[in-house]
Scaffold this motif. Structure first.
Motif, PDB file in Angstrom:
ATOM      1  N   ALA A 145       7.684   1.218   1.592  1.00  0.00           N
ATOM      2  CA  ALA A 145       6.270   1.535   1.377  1.00  0.00           C
ATOM      3  C   ALA A 145       5.567   1.752   2.715  1.00  0.00           C
ATOM      4  O   ALA A 145       4.786   2.697   2.879  1.00  0.00           O
ATOM      5  N   CYS A 180       9.198   4.669  -4.801  1.00  0.00           N
ATOM      6  CA  CYS A 180       9.387   3.915  -3.556  1.00  0.00           C
ATOM      7  C   CYS A 180      10.500   2.885  -3.706  1.00  0.00           C
ATOM      8  O   CYS A 180      11.352   2.754  -2.827  1.00  0.00           O
ATOM      9  N   THR A 199       5.010   3.692  -7.065  1.00  0.00           N
ATOM     10  CA  THR A 199       5.742   2.488  -6.658  1.00  0.00           C
ATOM     11  C   THR A 199       7.194   2.547  -7.100  1.00  0.00           C
ATOM     12  O   THR A 199       8.086   2.033  -6.409  1.00  0.00           O
ATOM     13  N   SER A 252      11.624  -2.977  -0.535  1.00  0.00           N
ATOM     14  CA  SER A 252      10.611  -2.034  -1.017  1.00  0.00           C
ATOM     15  C   SER A 252       9.373  -2.022  -0.135  1.00  0.00           C
ATOM     16  O   SER A 252       8.756  -0.965   0.085  1.00  0.00           O
ATOM     17  N   ASP A 253       8.988  -3.200   0.385  1.00  0.00           N
ATOM     18  CA  ASP A 253       7.784  -3.229   1.214  1.00  0.00           C
ATOM     19  C   ASP A 253       7.980  -2.454   2.512  1.00  0.00           C
ATOM     20  O   ASP A 253       7.046  -1.838   3.027  1.00  0.00           O
ATOM     21  N   ASP A 274       0.722   8.375  -2.349  1.00  0.00           N
ATOM     22  CA  ASP A 274       1.184   9.432  -3.246  1.00  0.00           C
ATOM     23  C   ASP A 274       0.814  10.762  -2.587  1.00  0.00           C
ATOM     24  O   ASP A 274      -0.336  11.173  -2.606  1.00  0.00           O
ATOM     25  N   THR A 326       6.912   5.157   4.403  1.00  0.00           N
ATOM     26  CA  THR A 326       6.417   6.389   3.800  1.00  0.00           C
ATOM     27  C   THR A 326       4.905   6.530   3.948  1.00  0.00           C
ATOM     28  O   THR A 326       4.392   7.647   4.048  1.00  0.00           O
ATOM     29  N   LEU A 327       4.194   5.412   3.978  1.00  0.00           N
ATOM     30  CA  LEU A 327       2.754   5.470   4.239  1.00  0.00           C
ATOM     31  C   LEU A 327       2.495   6.016   5.636  1.00  0.00           C
ATOM     32  O   LEU A 327       1.668   6.927   5.825  1.00  0.00           O
ATOM     33  N   ARG A 363       0.856  -1.185   0.000  1.00  0.00           N
ATOM     34  CA  ARG A 363       0.000   0.000   0.000  1.00  0.00           C
ATOM     35  C   ARG A 363       0.893   1.236   0.000  1.00  0.00           C
ATOM     36  O   ARG A 363       1.785   1.374   0.838  1.00  0.00           O
ATOM     37  N   TYR A 364       0.644   2.138  -0.952  1.00  0.00           N
ATOM     38  CA  TYR A 364       1.492   3.307  -1.166  1.00  0.00           C
ATOM     39  C   TYR A 364       0.695   4.592  -0.960  1.00  0.00           C
ATOM     40  O   TYR A 364      -0.513   4.633  -1.201  1.00  0.00           O
TER      41      TYR A 364
END
Length: 255
Positions: free
Chosen positions: A241, A226, A223, A237-238, A6, A244-245, A3-4
């Motif tokens: 993510a 990220c 993505t 990467s997860d 923006d 930053t979320l 889940r990202y």
């Protein structure tokens, strides 16, 4: 699915007129959990509000430096009313742009100061645009130290400059620019930012990341920013993510 968030989009731009509804509907399936849609002038604030009626899209209202010279006398009253909207999470996009100088610099600085004062008064974070104006941006922000929170969007300064903005309590946002060929400066800057001050963004429809350069950008491409940010910090990467979320939700007060 990851889940990202923006944290900076312009889905109200004309570039999305032909397929906006379909694109927005597709974003959750592409992993986009949250979006902040940014206004840049009074004329687009209503379109921003309409987009924020989607559950996962939040609004930010402000006057971009490009539009600073053409404002009605009562723009601050209109803006303060917009900031009271339930889905409004920030005042922005505001700042200084000395690259294009579409508005006189003294006018840009005055309108920025007026909006910073309003943000403090209404307890809203700010989304800041700074292009080739780092010294004057710092000078504008320092009187608000300890009273203001927000993000330097699409940060383009050096690694050394990141400390100045972090010390003011700000987050720094990174998007497609860190994926570009020969992007040594933004990559070094991104590496210098503490993990708890990092945000990802697209600035769509602009700043499209590699490998989609030349195409229209959209929140689904966040993505890629990220992934690059994770690589620069040596993290999966997860994990980036997730970080930053959570950072974005904390800054913008989203639960």
């Amino acid at each position: 699915m990851l889940r990202y968030f923006d944290t900076h989009a312009h889905l109200s731009a004309r570039h999305f007129d032909e397929d906006r509804d379909a694109l927005v509907a597709s974003l959750p399936e592409r992993g986009v959990a949250l979006v902040v849609e940014c206004g840049t002038e009074p004329e687009d604030w209503e379109a921003v509000k309409l987009l924020s009626e989607r559950d996962f899209i939040y609004a930010a209202y402000g006057v971009h430096p490009h539009s600073a010279a053409d404002l009605p006398d009562d723009y601050l009253l209109d803006l303060s009313n917009r900031l009271r909207d339930e889905k409004c999470v920030a005042l922005g996009e505001i700042g200084l742009d000395y690259h294009y100088d579409f508005s006189p610099r003294d006018v840009q600085e005055r309108v920025l100061r007026e909006q910073l004062e309003l943000a403090v008064e209404m307890d809203k974070p700010v989304i800041l645009h700074d292009r080739e104006a780092h010294d004057d941006m710092l000078a504008a922000l320092k009187p608000f130290a300890g009273k203001l929170r927000g993000v330097m969007h699409c940060f383009s300064g050096s690694a050394e400059m990141t400390k100045d903005f972090v010390d003011l309590g700000l987050y720094l946002g990174f998007g497609g620019a860190i994926t570009f060929d020969k992007a040594r400066r933004p990559c070094k800057a991104a590496q210098a930012v503490p993990l708890d001050r990092l945000l990802i963004e697209t600035d769509c429809p602009y700043m499209t990341p590699v490998p989609h350069r030349g195409k229209r950008n959209d929140p689904g491409f966040v993505t890629l920013a990220c992934d690059k940010l994770a690589e620069l910090h040596g993290l999966p990467s997860d994990e980036m993510a997730r970080i930053t979320l959570e950072n974005g939700k904390r800054l913008f007060g989203i639960t």
